[in-house]
Write a protein that holds these residues in place. Structure first.
Motif, short mmCIF file in Angstrom:
data_model
loop_
_atom_site.label_atom_id
_atom_site.label_comp_id
_atom_site.label_asym_id
_atom_site.label_seq_id
_atom_site.Cartn_x
_atom_site.Cartn_y
_atom_site.Cartn_z
N LYS A 237 0.83 -1.21 0.00
CA LYS A 237 0.00 0.00 0.00
C LYS A 237 0.87 1.26 0.00
CE LYS A 237 -3.15 -2.56 3.04
NZ LYS A 237 -2.16 -3.60 3.40
N LEU A 238 1.84 1.29 0.89
CA LEU A 238 2.68 2.48 1.06
C LEU A 238 3.48 2.77 -0.21
CD1 LEU A 238 3.30 4.54 3.30
CD2 LEU A 238 5.19 3.08 4.02
N PHE A 239 4.06 1.73 -0.78
CA PHE A 239 4.91 1.91 -1.95
C PHE A 239 4.09 2.33 -3.17
CE2 PHE A 239 7.47 0.38 -5.57
CZ PHE A 239 8.66 1.05 -5.31
N SER A 240 2.95 1.66 -3.40
CA SER A 240 2.13 2.01 -4.56
C SER A 240 1.58 3.43 -4.43
CB SER A 240 0.99 1.01 -4.72
OG SER A 240 0.15 0.97 -3.59
N PHE A 241 1.29 3.86 -3.20
CA PHE A 241 0.81 5.23 -3.00
C PHE A 241 1.89 6.23 -3.39
CE2 PHE A 241 0.32 8.98 -0.17
CZ PHE A 241 -0.88 9.45 -0.68
N HIS A 242 3.15 5.92 -3.11
CA HIS A 242 4.23 6.84 -3.48
C HIS A 242 4.44 6.87 -4.99
CE1 HIS A 242 5.11 6.96 0.81
NE2 HIS A 242 5.83 8.01 0.56
N LEU A 243 4.24 5.75 -5.67
CA LEU A 243 4.30 5.77 -7.14
C LEU A 243 3.19 6.63 -7.70
CD1 LEU A 243 5.17 2.04 -7.99
CD2 LEU A 243 6.72 3.98 -7.67
N LEU A 244 2.02 6.58 -7.06
CA LEU A 244 0.92 7.46 -7.46
C LEU A 244 1.30 8.92 -7.26
CD1 LEU A 244 -2.80 6.72 -6.62
CD2 LEU A 244 -1.90 9.03 -6.45
N LEU A 245 1.95 9.22 -6.12
CA LEU A 245 2.38 10.59 -5.85
C LEU A 245 3.39 11.08 -6.89
CD1 LEU A 245 2.88 10.74 -1.96
CD2 LEU A 245 1.03 11.74 -3.32
N MET A 246 4.27 10.20 -7.34
CA MET A 246 5.24 10.60 -8.37
C MET A 246 4.52 10.96 -9.66
SD MET A 246 8.32 7.86 -7.87
CE MET A 246 8.89 7.44 -6.22
N SER A 247 3.47 10.23 -9.99
CA SER A 247 2.69 10.56 -11.19
C SER A 247 2.07 11.95 -11.05
CB SER A 247 1.58 9.52 -11.40
OG SER A 247 2.10 8.20 -11.47
N VAL A 248 1.52 12.24 -9.87
CA VAL A 248 0.92 13.55 -9.62
C VAL A 248 1.98 14.65 -9.69
CG1 VAL A 248 -0.27 14.97 -7.90
CG2 VAL A 248 -0.96 12.58 -8.26
N PHE A 249 3.18 14.38 -9.16
CA PHE A 249 4.27 15.36 -9.20
C PHE A 249 4.60 15.73 -10.65
CE2 PHE A 249 8.80 16.24 -9.72
CZ PHE A 249 8.97 17.32 -8.86
N LEU A 250 4.66 14.73 -11.52
CA LEU A 250 4.99 15.00 -12.92
C LEU A 250 3.88 15.77 -13.62
CD1 LEU A 250 6.55 11.55 -13.92
CD2 LEU A 250 7.77 13.70 -13.52
N LEU A 251 2.64 15.56 -13.18
CA LEU A 251 1.51 16.24 -13.81
C LEU A 251 1.27 17.64 -13.26
CD1 LEU A 251 -1.03 13.28 -13.98
CD2 LEU A 251 0.11 14.37 -15.92
N GLY A 252 1.82 17.94 -12.08
CA GLY A 252 1.55 19.21 -11.42
C GLY A 252 1.73 20.43 -12.30
N PRO A 253 2.87 20.61 -12.95
CA PRO A 253 3.08 21.82 -13.78
C PRO A 253 2.18 21.86 -15.01
CG PRO A 253 5.17 20.79 -13.19
CD PRO A 253 4.11 19.83 -12.83
N GLU A 254 1.56 20.72 -15.37
CA GLU A 254 0.70 20.68 -16.55
C GLU A 254 -0.78 20.81 -16.18
OE1 GLU A 254 2.10 20.72 -19.36
OE2 GLU A 254 4.14 20.09 -18.87
N PHE A 255 -1.06 21.10 -14.92
CA PHE A 255 -2.45 21.09 -14.46
C PHE A 255 -3.32 22.08 -15.23
CE2 PHE A 255 -5.84 22.82 -11.77
CZ PHE A 255 -6.56 21.66 -11.54
N GLU A 256 -2.80 23.32 -15.44
CA GLU A 256 -3.59 24.33 -16.14
C GLU A 256 -3.91 23.89 -17.56
OE1 GLU A 256 -5.00 27.14 -15.17
OE2 GLU A 256 -4.39 26.78 -13.10
#
Length: 445
Positions: A237-256
């Motif tokens: 659970k913990l590890f897969s959640f962090h992989l999800l967070l990495m995906s969100v980090f990469l998408l952050g600057p593209e949110f707009e």
């Protein structure tokens, strides 16, 4: 009139100016925290080994070494009042007490480092250069894990088809994780499909221009994986959640841009992500290096997976007596034992699966598992127990035709005689049902 500036140059200048704009305070603080937290998490977990795979070589998890291990131990005792010894390696679980305390320590370290960094570097306007290199690191950290887990499904290793003993176990004895594991393992086509979905996200992350779509695919993949881990109690659970967070980090600057495209019905502008270098030649070399590293990681995982398939997966060697055998007749010390459910010492079935193991199923459906050495030339079987190194049992076997087997020998100081009948595996619906395009009525059993 002056010379016209090429459109490509204007576009490059526009991106450069956009990239060099002053970051907001919230963005600068968020980046500092993400840089420290995600960076430490990647360095302390299996991700580091995935980034630089070497066949037959395993990188240790740095979090299990000095000084992080000592910090986690101290925190567990003095902050969370943990009294039992912490398991920190070799368990196969990613949700150990050690892992949760480690995550807390990393959060605390990242928060403290962010405060100090923000105070000392408060005049800096942006972190464009550091960000683009850290983004590259996160891209490959995420991509390599998608390759690792994805190829373990493309070559169906992670969720295997139910073993012979699993086919005999009552469903109520399965754990939630076992239900998930063997449900997916029973459908290799779905497992392979899920694996390709993860590999696709990894491939798209390798190329700078497809990073956004790759991060979206990874986000979808990891959301499903995280929810399966949460709902079937899978200890990743913990590890897969962090992989999800990495995906969100990469998408952050593209949110707009993503919001304009998906929700606002507006034209999405060009990406403002800066190139790694100023010259086209350097960027081409960098792209070639990224592709090479991606191919190396894929190739290494394919090689390891293919090797594992033939040693421990579906292509592994089978026992010389492979199959499920019903014990038609059993005598102990010359006395025939009737097949009574209340007779704990009466065997119901013998199971031969892998070459060096054997299992005997009792009348109450529980199993006794043994190490087995089968000599096909001498027609002998030697059994051992992991729990008792001095325990041994020896049998001579005689195969009467393809479907009958006779065992005679000594076990627990008793003379044993067994007559066994081979079970047709096609009688198991899970094995024989297969796929049907046309079904007049649902076949749901």
């Amino acid at each position: 009139m002056g010379a016209e500036v090429p459109i490509e140059q204007l576009d490059e200048n526009f991106r450069s100016e956009a990239a060099m704009a002053r970051w907001s305070l919230a963005r600068r603080v968020a980046f500092r925290f993400c840089f420290v937290y995600l960076g430490l998490f990647c360095l302390g977990q299996q991700i580091l080994g995935g980034l630089f795979p070497i066949p037959k070589v395993e990188f240790p998890d740095l979090a299990a070494l000095w000084p992080m291990r000592q910090i986690v131990f101290w925190t567990a005792v003095h902050v969370f009042h943990v009294t039992q010894p912490l398991v920190y390696k070799g368990s196969g679980s990613g949700d150990k007490t050690f892992d949760w305390v480690l995550a807390f320590c990393l959060l605390a370290i990242a928060a403290a480092a962010t405060c100090v960094w923000s105070a000392l570097d408060r005049r800096r306007e942006n972190y464009d250069t550091l960000y683009k290199w850290f983004r590259l690191f996160i891209r490959f950290a995420l991509a390599t894990e998608l390759f690792l887990y994805g190829l373990d499904k493309v070559i169906p290793l992670q969720m295997p088809f139910p073993s012979l003993t699993r086919l005999l176990e009552p469903f109520h004895d399965f754990s939630p994780m076992g239900v998930l594991w063997y449900s997916i393992g029973a459908s290799r086509s779905y497992e392979i499909f899920a694996g390709f979905a993860e590999v696709l996200g990894g491939v798209l992350l390798i190329f700078p221009r497809t990073t956004t779509i790759g991060a979206l695919v990874a986000l979808a993949d990891m959301t499903q994986v995280f929810m399966l881990n949460m709902t079937y109690d899978v200890p990743v659970k913990l590890f897969s959640f962090h992989l999800l967070l990495m995906s969100v980090f990469l998408l952050g600057p593209e949110f707009e841009r993503l919001a304009d495209f998906f929700f606002r019905n507006r034209t999405a502008g060009p990406s403002t992500q800066a190139e790694l270098f100023r010259t086209r030649r350097a960027n081409r070399i960098a792209l070639a290096a990224q592709i090479f590293l991606g191919l190396w990681v894929i190739g290494n995982n394919v090689y390891s997976g293919w090797e594992a398939w033939h040693t421990s997966g579906g292509g592994r060697p089978k026992s010389a007596l492979y199959g499920i055998w019903d014990v038609a007749e059993l005598s102990i010390g010359g006395q025939i034992r009737s097949p009574l459910v209340t007779d704990y010492d009466r065997w119901h079935r013998a199971v031969f699966d892998s070459p060096n193991q054997m299992a005997l199923q009792r009348m109450d459906d529980t199993f006794a598992r043994y190490g087995a050495t089968i000599n096909s030339n001498d027609k002998t079987i030697a059994l051992t127990k992991d729990s008792d190194k001095n325990w041994k049992a020896n049998f001579a076997f005689q195969r009467v035709g393809e479907n009958e087997l006779i065992l005679d020998g000594d076990m627990d100081s008793h003379k044993i005689h067994m007559q066994l009948q081979l079970v047709d595996l096609k009688k198991f619906v899970l094995v024989s049902r297969g796929f049907h395009w046309i079904q007049e009525y649902p076949f749901n059993r």
